[in-house]
Scaffold this motif. Sequence first.
Motif, PDB file in Angstrom:
ATOM      1  N   ARG A  59       0.815  -1.224   0.000  1.00  0.00           N
ATOM      2  CA  ARG A  59       0.000   0.000   0.000  1.00  0.00           C
ATOM      3  C   ARG A  59       0.854   1.283   0.000  1.00  0.00           C
ATOM      4  NH1 ARG A  59      -2.916  -4.136   2.364  1.00  0.00           N
ATOM      5  NH2 ARG A  59      -1.588  -4.040   4.178  1.00  0.00           N
ATOM      6  N   GLN A  60       0.498   2.262   0.837  1.00  0.00           N
ATOM      7  CA  GLN A  60       1.194   3.545   0.796  1.00  0.00           C
ATOM      8  C   GLN A  60       2.680   3.402   1.120  1.00  0.00           C
ATOM      9  OE1 GLN A  60      -0.503   6.359  -0.166  1.00  0.00           O
ATOM     10  NE2 GLN A  60       1.556   7.209  -0.376  1.00  0.00           N
ATOM     11  N   LEU A  61       2.998   2.518   2.077  1.00  0.00           N
ATOM     12  CA  LEU A  61       4.411   2.296   2.401  1.00  0.00           C
ATOM     13  C   LEU A  61       5.178   1.777   1.187  1.00  0.00           C
ATOM     14  CD1 LEU A  61       6.750   2.146   4.433  1.00  0.00           C
ATOM     15  CD2 LEU A  61       5.867  -0.080   5.183  1.00  0.00           C
ATOM     16  N   ALA A  62       4.528   0.935   0.377  1.00  0.00           N
ATOM     17  CA  ALA A  62       5.165   0.415  -0.837  1.00  0.00           C
ATOM     18  C   ALA A  62       5.458   1.542  -1.819  1.00  0.00           C
ATOM     19  CB  ALA A  62       4.275  -0.642  -1.493  1.00  0.00           C
ATOM     20  N   ALA A 100       7.186  -5.380   6.185  1.00  0.00           N
ATOM     21  CA  ALA A 100       7.450  -4.140   6.911  1.00  0.00           C
ATOM     22  C   ALA A 100       6.168  -3.393   7.237  1.00  0.00           C
ATOM     23  CB  ALA A 100       8.366  -3.249   6.082  1.00  0.00           C
ATOM     24  N   ASP A 101       6.109  -2.842   8.444  1.00  0.00           N
ATOM     25  CA  ASP A 101       5.041  -1.883   8.734  1.00  0.00           C
ATOM     26  C   ASP A 101       5.602  -0.475   8.872  1.00  0.00           C
ATOM     27  OD1 ASP A 101       6.021  -2.360  11.524  1.00  0.00           O
ATOM     28  OD2 ASP A 101       4.355  -1.013  11.968  1.00  0.00           O
ATOM     29  N   SER A 102       6.928  -0.360   8.969  1.00  0.00           N
ATOM     30  CA  SER A 102       7.562   0.964   9.012  1.00  0.00           C
ATOM     31  C   SER A 102       8.986   0.837   8.472  1.00  0.00           C
ATOM     32  CB  SER A 102       7.577   1.503  10.435  1.00  0.00           C
ATOM     33  OG  SER A 102       8.247   2.747  10.493  1.00  0.00           O
ATOM     34  N   ILE A 103       9.405   1.804   7.653  1.00  0.00           N
ATOM     35  CA  ILE A 103      10.754   1.849   7.082  1.00  0.00           C
ATOM     36  C   ILE A 103      11.230   3.292   7.131  1.00  0.00           C
ATOM     37  CG2 ILE A 103      12.173   1.475   5.011  1.00  0.00           C
ATOM     38  CD1 ILE A 103      10.069  -0.504   4.000  1.00  0.00           C
ATOM     39  N   GLY A 104      12.496   3.512   7.477  1.00  0.00           N
ATOM     40  CA  GLY A 104      13.054   4.870   7.421  1.00  0.00           C
ATOM     41  C   GLY A 104      14.520   4.846   7.051  1.00  0.00           C
ATOM     42  N   HIS A 105      14.998   5.934   6.411  1.00  0.00           N
ATOM     43  CA  HIS A 105      16.436   6.110   6.204  1.00  0.00           C
ATOM     44  C   HIS A 105      17.098   6.291   7.562  1.00  0.00           C
ATOM     45  CE1 HIS A 105      15.489   7.571   1.928  1.00  0.00           C
ATOM     46  NE2 HIS A 105      16.237   6.487   1.791  1.00  0.00           N
TER      47      HIS A 105
ATOM     48  N   TRP B 109       4.358   7.270   6.002  1.00  0.00           N
ATOM     49  CA  TRP B 109       3.664   8.560   6.035  1.00  0.00           C
ATOM     50  C   TRP B 109       4.248   9.620   5.121  1.00  0.00           C
ATOM     51  CZ3 TRP B 109      -0.719   9.287   9.020  1.00  0.00           C
ATOM     52  CH2 TRP B 109      -1.004   8.270   9.934  1.00  0.00           C
ATOM     53  N   CYS B 110       5.410   9.351   4.520  1.00  0.00           N
ATOM     54  CA  CYS B 110       6.076  10.411   3.760  1.00  0.00           C
ATOM     55  C   CYS B 110       6.994   9.778   2.721  1.00  0.00           C
ATOM     56  CB  CYS B 110       6.925  11.285   4.689  1.00  0.00           C
ATOM     57  SG  CYS B 110       8.383  10.433   5.328  1.00  0.00           S
ATOM     58  N   VAL B 111       7.557  10.625   1.840  1.00  0.00           N
ATOM     59  CA  VAL B 111       8.728  10.215   1.079  1.00  0.00           C
ATOM     60  C   VAL B 111       9.918  10.945   1.677  1.00  0.00           C
ATOM     61  CG1 VAL B 111       7.596   9.606  -1.078  1.00  0.00           C
ATOM     62  CG2 VAL B 111       8.183  11.994  -0.626  1.00  0.00           C
ATOM     63  N   SER B 112      11.110  10.377   1.520  1.00  0.00           N
ATOM     64  CA  SER B 112      12.286  11.072   2.036  1.00  0.00           C
ATOM     65  C   SER B 112      13.441  10.898   1.073  1.00  0.00           C
ATOM     66  CB  SER B 112      12.667  10.571   3.426  1.00  0.00           C
ATOM     67  OG  SER B 112      13.247   9.296   3.382  1.00  0.00           O
ATOM     68  N   THR B 113      14.347  11.855   1.091  1.00  0.00           N
ATOM     69  CA  THR B 113      15.565  11.748   0.288  1.00  0.00           C
ATOM     70  C   THR B 113      16.744  11.575   1.221  1.00  0.00           C
ATOM     71  OG1 THR B 113      15.642  14.152   0.269  1.00  0.00           O
ATOM     72  CG2 THR B 113      14.759  13.063  -1.687  1.00  0.00           C
ATOM     73  N   TYR B 114      17.672  10.760   0.776  1.00  0.00           N
ATOM     74  CA  TYR B 114      18.827  10.331   1.558  1.00  0.00           C
ATOM     75  C   TYR B 114      20.042  11.074   1.032  1.00  0.00           C
ATOM     76  CZ  TYR B 114      22.133   6.600   3.155  1.00  0.00           C
ATOM     77  OH  TYR B 114      23.124   5.856   3.733  1.00  0.00           O
ATOM     78  N   ALA B 115      20.816  11.668   1.919  1.00  0.00           N
ATOM     79  CA  ALA B 115      22.021  12.364   1.462  1.00  0.00           C
ATOM     80  C   ALA B 115      23.123  12.210   2.479  1.00  0.00           C
ATOM     81  CB  ALA B 115      21.732  13.844   1.230  1.00  0.00           C
ATOM     82  N   LYS B 116      24.334  12.125   2.012  1.00  0.00           N
ATOM     83  CA  LYS B 116      25.483  12.017   2.895  1.00  0.00           C
ATOM     84  C   LYS B 116      25.876  13.379   3.449  1.00  0.00           C
ATOM     85  CE  LYS B 116      26.649   7.686   2.995  1.00  0.00           C
ATOM     86  NZ  LYS B 116      26.706   6.961   4.286  1.00  0.00           N
TER      87      LYS B 116
END
Lengths: 122, 122, 122, 122
Positions: A59-62, A100-105, B109-116
């Motif tokens: 869904r949205q996470l994908a 996954a239910d949550s993913i983050g950089h 909940w969002c999109v994010s960009t990854y940067a060094k």
Amino acid sequence: MTDIITVTGVVGTDPKHHVTNGGLAITTFRLASTRRVFDREKATWEDGETNWYTVSAFRQLATNASLSIRKGERLIIRGRLRLRAWETGERSGTAVEIEADSIGHDLAWCVSTYAKVRPTRP
Amino acid sequence: MTDIITVTGVVGTDPKHHVTNGGLAITTFRLASTRRVFDREKATWEDGETNWYTVSAFRQLATNASLSIRKGERLIIRGRLRLRAWETGERSGTAVEIEADSIGHDLAWCVSTYAKVRPTRP
Amino acid sequence: MTDIITVTGVVGTDPKHHVTNGGLAITTFRLASTRRVFDREKATWEDGETNWYTVSAFRQLATNASLSIRKGERLIIRGRLRLRAWETGERSGTAVEIEADSIGHDLAWCVSTYAKVRPTRP
Amino acid sequence: MTDIITVTGVVGTDPKHHVTNGGLAITTFRLASTRRVFDREKATWEDGETNWYTVSAFRQLATNASLSIRKGERLIIRGRLRLRAWETGERSGTAVEIEADSIGHDLAWCVSTYAKVRPTRP
């Protein structure tokens, strides 16, 4: 609550994104999580063994994961572990998947910007 | 391995960042994690109770968190829970803190960009 | 999945067991979880800080916990963390509770016998 | 802190215990963790998929687990997940192992007695 796991690691493949006929968005990629081990003689932390996972998002996470994640980036992921026996002809094995239910950089390794809309990526 | 927790929630305060005389970077902010509860009568998910945490990050994670996180954003955080009794004059209580070892913008909940390097933020 | 935690520690109070008018069995006790810290100079593990929790169990788990657990025993507990602000007149604070979904005697510290019926305890 | 997992489930094999030439006690057994899924139409919880793990314990935990655990009993286990690729001639696969740091009889399903010495088991 059983079988829930949080892992941190490096994305090993660019994410694959597709949408089923029923309209369900799915994103999958491989993640390598390498244990850090304290070497008492050298008094330093060293890389230990690596666990490889197939990560799935829905869904949205994908959709967001597909727009945000590239091979080589570092992530934190929480989800449910699924172990599935498979067999194709003469080969068999166990597929190890995190739904996954949550993913983050992982900000231990990068800075990131947060946006509600698709970011402009070079 | 005891007392390790993963939480997802909303940043309640802009992060405070400072560096000690000894050169240690520290970032702290408040996080609200709200439980989702399934209402069987309505057959829908509703907001339940909220847990409030003080999140602390150190060293590179502190610097990156300070550059990346703003109030209102959604995060995933893993760390060690610390409960500390405090007393100031006639008031006393328990401070609930997560010493984070990993923090990320929650891609649910969002999109994010990854940067060094430091991103340009408006 | 948020706010789920697994802790190990020592039971600080004999469990209190009661049944509500509605027939719900509830057991509560206090648990002390002490972090182990590696002292690099001495090259030994030492006791670090202690987190104190109020553990709550319901239904069958409450009944079995009440029959099985005594002050001073070592446990492993998984459950949902609940942080609740309280105020009584001039004092206020935060109650830190784990709503347990599983509890066991920690075999790192003891042997235990498993029974479907009430064991004979001296 | 990565790859730490807590699972609950049923012991699928009697534990195997041995001591290496170097004096290290090791206990291993298989554990089945079955997900519970809420069936909205029936409004009941049903058994879902099952994850099978090989659980390993070392030192005192190995000795105590060997004395305490039998096939068919229900446990709570916390440990580090290890995924290892293996190959023997024409077959290959992934071994899924939990290196336990804590194990207990799950009081959601039984009563248990705690003892510092070996219990008398029939």
